[in-house]
Each structure stands twice: as C-alpha cells, then as structure tokens.
Scaffold this active site. Structure first.
Site, mmCIF file in Angstrom:
data_model
loop_
_atom_site.group_PDB
_atom_site.id
_atom_site.type_symbol
_atom_site.label_atom_id
_atom_site.label_comp_id
_atom_site.label_asym_id
_atom_site.label_seq_id
_atom_site.Cartn_x
_atom_site.Cartn_y
_atom_site.Cartn_z
ATOM 1 C CG MET A 53 4.113 -7.516 0.876
ATOM 2 S SD MET A 53 4.946 -5.464 1.711
ATOM 3 C CE MET A 53 6.587 -6.453 1.299
ATOM 4 C CG HIS A 96 -1.790 -1.499 1.542
ATOM 5 N ND1 HIS A 96 -1.451 -1.676 2.343
ATOM 6 C CD2 HIS A 96 -2.626 -1.896 0.603
ATOM 7 C CE1 HIS A 96 -2.972 -2.822 2.185
ATOM 8 N NE2 HIS A 96 -3.430 -2.497 1.152
HETATM 9 P P1 AMP Z 1 -6.873 -3.683 -0.239
HETATM 10 O O1 AMP Z 1 -6.611 -3.444 0.666
HETATM 11 O O2 AMP Z 1 -6.107 -4.814 -0.308
HETATM 12 O O3 AMP Z 1 -7.910 -3.456 -1.005
HETATM 13 O O4 AMP Z 1 -5.979 -3.259 -1.718
HETATM 14 C C1 AMP Z 1 -5.610 -1.641 -1.605
HETATM 15 C C2 AMP Z 1 -4.681 -1.596 -3.098
HETATM 16 O O5 AMP Z 1 -3.607 -1.519 -2.519
HETATM 17 C C3 AMP Z 1 -5.287 -2.327 -4.629
HETATM 18 O O6 AMP Z 1 -5.599 -1.005 -5.361
HETATM 19 C C4 AMP Z 1 -4.110 -3.511 -4.560
HETATM 20 O O7 AMP Z 1 -4.181 -3.398 -5.781
HETATM 21 C C5 AMP Z 1 -3.041 -2.627 -3.604
HETATM 22 N N1 AMP Z 1 -2.113 -3.552 -3.323
HETATM 23 C C6 AMP Z 1 -2.355 -4.571 -2.259
HETATM 24 N N2 AMP Z 1 -1.410 -5.563 -1.999
HETATM 25 C C7 AMP Z 1 -0.558 -4.931 -3.168
HETATM 26 C C8 AMP Z 1 0.776 -5.170 -3.086
HETATM 27 N N3 AMP Z 1 0.987 -6.794 -2.838
HETATM 28 N N4 AMP Z 1 1.541 -4.000 -3.817
HETATM 29 C C9 AMP Z 1 1.212 -3.776 -4.241
HETATM 30 N N5 AMP Z 1 -0.186 -3.202 -4.130
HETATM 31 C C10 AMP Z 1 -1.000 -3.708 -3.831
#
Ligand code: AMP
Length: 280
Positions: A186, A37
C-alpha cells in the site's frame, strides 16, 4: 480527535497528557492515508495512551518537483479515517509553521553512507529533507514511541540515525508492510497509477517473492537479479535498483547468505516511482 495546526498548542496539550501519566505515540505521515498508515495508528493505540498522527507533505524531501506537485491530497477522507481508527490527535501544520525561516539554507545531517546508496543515491537530498522535517516533528511532538513502516526500510535506518544524532529518547518501532490482496505494498502514490499500471505494479511483489524463494534455495545472486530485472522490464518498469543487502547495515550483498538480508526494489511505471522490500 483534536486537530492542532500550531506546534506550541500541540506541545502544551501533550505536556498535560504526560503529566497525567499518558504514554505518547507518534505516527508521522504525508497524508493520502491508506490501511498501511492506519495499521501504524493501530500499533500506536495498542502500545500507548495517546496517539498523535501528523499530516505534512514535506517539500524539502522531494527531489522531484513534479512528484511534490502531484502528491495526492485527500485531507477530508484522511480525517474521517483517523477518527474511525480512534486517533486522538492530528497535527496538521502549514509549511510556515514547520519552516518559519523558509526552506533555503536548512541544516545538514551526517548520515554517512546511508545517503550514498539505494534511495540516497537515486533521490539526492531526500534523506536530508526527511531529517529536517523529522527533527522538527520529533521536538514538537516529543513522543515516547515513534511508529514507522518497514515499507520505507532505509528511511527507518535514517530516522534511527537521526534519533542518535539528536540524542532523542523517543523509541522507534518499525511496523510490517501492509499489502493489497495481490501483494502490492500500500502506498499513497498507488493512487496515481493508471488502471493498467495498477495491474502491472504487482510485479514488484512477485519479484521480491521470487528473490526470497531463490535466495533461500541458495541461488546465484547475479542470476536471480537478472530474472527479477527482466520481469520488471517486461512489465514496463524503468528500474532504479534491484538489490540484495545486509538487513542491519544495508551494505550491498553479492550472494545470499545465512545472515539477515533484505531485497529492495525501486522502479518507475510511467512517472510513478514505487519502492518495496522484503526480508529474506
Ligand atoms: P508516508 O505518508 O508515505 O510518508 O508514510 C508515513 C508512514 O507510513 C511511514 O512510516 C511509512 O513507512 C508508513 N507506510 C507507508 N506505507 C505503508 C504500508 N504499506 N504498510 C505499513 N506502513 C506504511
């Protein structure tokens, strides 16, 4: 960092910043923030003048109620991480702020075949929920640039479709997946893995690496898929899918080819569902 709980106050502030000539970047999240994030926050800071992060665990995108109930909440640490990363604004709405009329009978989006394959197939209703919340967030934040992770490959395609449907001028920028030292992508859900499962979880990355290597050597997809499936099963995973697809359309591929392709995996370790993907 300024924290807003109400959309009208956020919108007023952003309007002022735009009038002052600032480019607005937006990073939507569900919290339990990790360095993946934060990499999105960094990208936004490098490319815009004001970075807005939202934290909202959107109930309408969970097809599994237990997954929603157990979704990690680490808000105090999240705020510290965002402050340390230099995020300008945190939007932290309550459910009633996002869905003042409740969550029954929400609007539906025409996502075509994106909703019937891979995540769409295994998580019915999930992408409708993603669109319901993203439609609201995009209108509330009204950013110039939107930063999302390749980790959620199909989600990026769905949001790109949503931007078209909304005729929304916000530009979507897809950022690379950040990984742990052993390759595990992650994810907030990694917090729910037992220490033993955390070790096993790296098998997904090993499989994606193996798939990439063997596809690039022109191997047979059914044979490669079999090997990956076996590795995952031996590590104790319950598999939703191991697929090779066209990287632009997500249309399933039956053989490696020279066009852009992506391998995608979704599988459970006990009740924790992990997803990952790799461009071939
Ligand atoms: P989430 O909180 O899981 O809904 O993710 C929020 C944003 O962070 C989304 O755009 C995800 O694709 C991105 N995201 C989650 N994990 C990763 C990661 N390991 N590397 C890069 N972006 C990520």
């Amino acid at each position: 960092m300024i924290i807003f709980k109400y959309a009208d106050q956020l919108a007023r502030y952003i309007e002022q910043q735009k009038k002052a000539g600032k480019v607005i970047g937006f990073v939507p999240t569900m919290g339990a923030l990790h360095n993946g994030h934060i990499a999105l926050i960094d990208q936004s800071k490098q490319n815009t003048g004001v970075t807005v992060c939202s934290i909202f665990v959107n109930p309408t995108q969970f097809n599994n109620p237990t997954d929603y109930q157990l979704y990690p909440n680490t808000i105090e640490k999240d705020i510290e991480k965002l402050e340390a990363a230099g995020c300008d604004i945190l939007f932290l709405p309550a459910i009633a702020e996002m869905y003042p009329q409740g969550t029954a009978n929400l609007e539906k989006y025409d996502l075509g075949y994106l909703e019937t394959l891979l995540e769409g197939k295994f998580r019915p209703g999930h992408f409708q929920g993603v669109c319901q919340v993203m439609n609201r967030l995009l209108k509330m934040v009204n950013a110039h640039k939107l930063f999302m992770g390749q980790k959620d490959y199909q989600q990026c395609m769905v949001v790109s479709r949503l931007l078209q449907l909304m005729q929304c001028p916000t530009e979507l920028i897809t950022c690379p997946t950040l990984r742990e030292a052993d390759g595990l992508a992650m994810s907030s859900r990694n917090l729910r893995l037992t220490p033993d499962d955390r070790q096993k979880a790296t098998t997904i990355y090993k499989c994606l690496t193996l798939i990439k290597q063997e596809c690039n050597q022109g191997g047979s997809w059914p044979v490669i898929k079999n090997k990956a499936t076996q590795l995952l099963t031996d590590a104790g995973f319950r598999i939703d899918y191991v697929e090779l697809a066209d990287a632009n359309t997500l249309e399933p591929a039956t053989a490696p080819n020279k066009g852009p392709q992506v391998a995608l995996i979704a599988a459970f370790l006990h009740d924790v569902r992990l997803i990952d993907n790799m461009l071939m």
